[in-house]
Design a protein around this motif. Structure first.
Motif, PDB file in Angstrom:
ATOM      1  N   ALA A   1      42.159 -60.971 103.031  1.00 14.56           N
ATOM      2  CA  ALA A   1      41.960 -61.704 101.867  1.00 14.56           C
ATOM      3  C   ALA A   1      42.550 -63.130 102.071  1.00 14.56           C
ATOM      4  O   ALA A   1      42.073 -63.737 101.371  1.00 14.56           O
ATOM      5  CB  ALA A   1      42.757 -61.190 100.707  1.00 14.56           C
TER       6      ALA A   1
ATOM      7  N   LEU B   1      36.825 -62.495  93.698  1.00 12.75           N
ATOM      8  CA  LEU B   1      36.327 -61.324  93.946  1.00 12.75           C
ATOM      9  C   LEU B   1      35.131 -60.879  93.561  1.00 12.75           C
ATOM     10  O   LEU B   1      34.382 -59.863  93.918  1.00 12.75           O
ATOM     11  CB  LEU B   1      37.543 -60.296  93.309  1.00 12.75           C
TER      12      LEU B   1
ATOM     13  N   TRP C   1      32.861 -60.733  96.161  1.00 14.70           N
ATOM     14  CA  TRP C   1      33.035 -59.784  97.396  1.00 14.70           C
ATOM     15  C   TRP C   1      32.431 -58.570  97.103  1.00 14.70           C
ATOM     16  O   TRP C   1      33.045 -57.958  96.075  1.00 14.70           O
ATOM     17  CB  TRP C   1      34.402 -59.819  97.671  1.00 14.70           C
TER      18      TRP C   1
ATOM     19  N   ILE D   1      43.942 -59.388  94.789  1.00 17.82           N
ATOM     20  CA  ILE D   1      43.074 -58.734  95.224  1.00 17.82           C
ATOM     21  C   ILE D   1      42.479 -57.446  94.419  1.00 17.82           C
ATOM     22  O   ILE D   1      41.576 -56.730  95.035  1.00 17.82           O
ATOM     23  CB  ILE D   1      43.099 -58.631  96.771  1.00 17.82           C
TER      24      ILE D   1
ATOM     25  N   ARG E   1      40.644 -55.528  91.307  1.00 21.53           N
ATOM     26  CA  ARG E   1      39.550 -55.655  90.409  1.00 21.53           C
ATOM     27  C   ARG E   1      39.512 -54.318  89.808  1.00 21.53           C
ATOM     28  O   ARG E   1      39.595 -53.283  90.385  1.00 21.53           O
ATOM     29  CB  ARG E   1      38.488 -56.233  90.538  1.00 21.53           C
TER      30      ARG E   1
ATOM     31  N   THR F   1      38.779 -57.031  99.651  1.00 28.29           N
ATOM     32  CA  THR F   1      38.746 -58.131 100.499  1.00 28.29           C
ATOM     33  C   THR F   1      37.244 -58.541 100.575  1.00 28.29           C
ATOM     34  O   THR F   1      36.125 -57.602 100.373  1.00 28.29           O
ATOM     35  CB  THR F   1      39.540 -57.678 101.828  1.00 28.29           C
TER      36      THR F   1
ATOM     37  N   LYS G   1      36.866 -52.433 100.700  1.00 27.28           N
ATOM     38  CA  LYS G   1      37.024 -52.107  99.270  1.00 27.28           C
ATOM     39  C   LYS G   1      37.734 -50.600  99.077  1.00 27.28           C
ATOM     40  O   LYS G   1      37.116 -49.790  99.661  1.00 27.28           O
ATOM     41  CB  LYS G   1      35.947 -52.130  98.306  1.00 27.28           C
TER      42      LYS G   1
ATOM     43  N   HIS H   1      39.024 -60.367  86.282  1.00 35.15           N
ATOM     44  CA  HIS H   1      38.289 -59.393  87.128  1.00 35.15           C
ATOM     45  C   HIS H   1      38.464 -57.844  86.379  1.00 35.15           C
ATOM     46  O   HIS H   1      38.535 -56.785  87.095  1.00 35.15           O
ATOM     47  CB  HIS H   1      39.083 -59.342  88.538  1.00 35.15           C
TER      48      HIS H   1
END
Length: 191
Positions: free
Chosen positions: A13, A22, A25, A62, A64, A75, A79, A140
């Motif tokens: 990350a 995020l 990604w 990082i 969500r 990242t 996931k 997020h």
């Protein structure tokens, strides 16, 4: 099985400089990782508490919540699904800021992020039986559960209103009104 080492996820990350993107990604699901956030907002890895606050803050950066209701550490290339018992963050009592557009309620989360309740970050109160569960929607897709002290303070700021023919109590912040519960029942926030 792929390596699910939490320190490797953080290295992917990159260093925390504000909130990572995020939403951009979209790696495929790598699997489940043995990280759990309990109802009190404590983070656990493989059955042991994560004691380093800086590590918790990095993981929270990082994290969500997706449409399926699951919580994921994300990242650019991986996931991992984690377990969250209620909400991954807690929010303490609000700071009330008065401005030309009216009051704003500013909350600080358990990882030090600051959010002003309003249209972008709404307050929502769910009831499980008679027990209120107040939340602040943050970034997020995540929610921060308001502590008991935060909800008691909000109840002290509550104003009556009539919405759709029902009498409610709520608070204003950043031009929006948030219902805390029905009017006339007392006990919002409990003791």
């Amino acid at each position: 099985m792929p390596d699910s080492d939490p320190s490797r996820l953080l290295a992917q990350a990159g260093p925390r400089r504000g909130r990572p993107p995020l939403e951009r990604w979209q790696p495929p699901l790598s699997g489940d990782i043995d990280i759990r956030i309990d109802r009190d907002g404590r983070w656990w890895h493989e059955g042991r508490p994560i004691e380093r606050e800086a590590l918790v803050q990095l993981f929270a950066g990082i994290l969500r919540r997706e449409a399926d209701g699951g919580h994921y550490l994300v990242t650019p290339i991986e996931k991992w699904r984690i377990t969250v018992e209620d909400a991954p963050l807690l929010a303490g009592p609000p700071e009330r800021l008065d401005g030309p557009a009216g009051p704003r309620l500013r909350f600080t989360t358990s990882v030090g992020d600051v959010f002003d309740a309003g249209p972008q970050y709404p307050i929502e109160v769910e009831y499980r039986g008679d027990e209120p569960r107040p939340y602040l929607h943050v970034h997020h897709g995540l929610r921060a559960r308001l502590t008991r002290a935060a909800f008691v303070e909000l109840a002290g700021l509550a104003e009556p209103a009539s919405l759709g023919g029902r009498e409610v109590l709520g608070v204003y912040s950043d031009g929006a009104f948030f219902v805390l519960g029905p009017a006339g029942e007392g006990g919002e926030g409990g003791n």
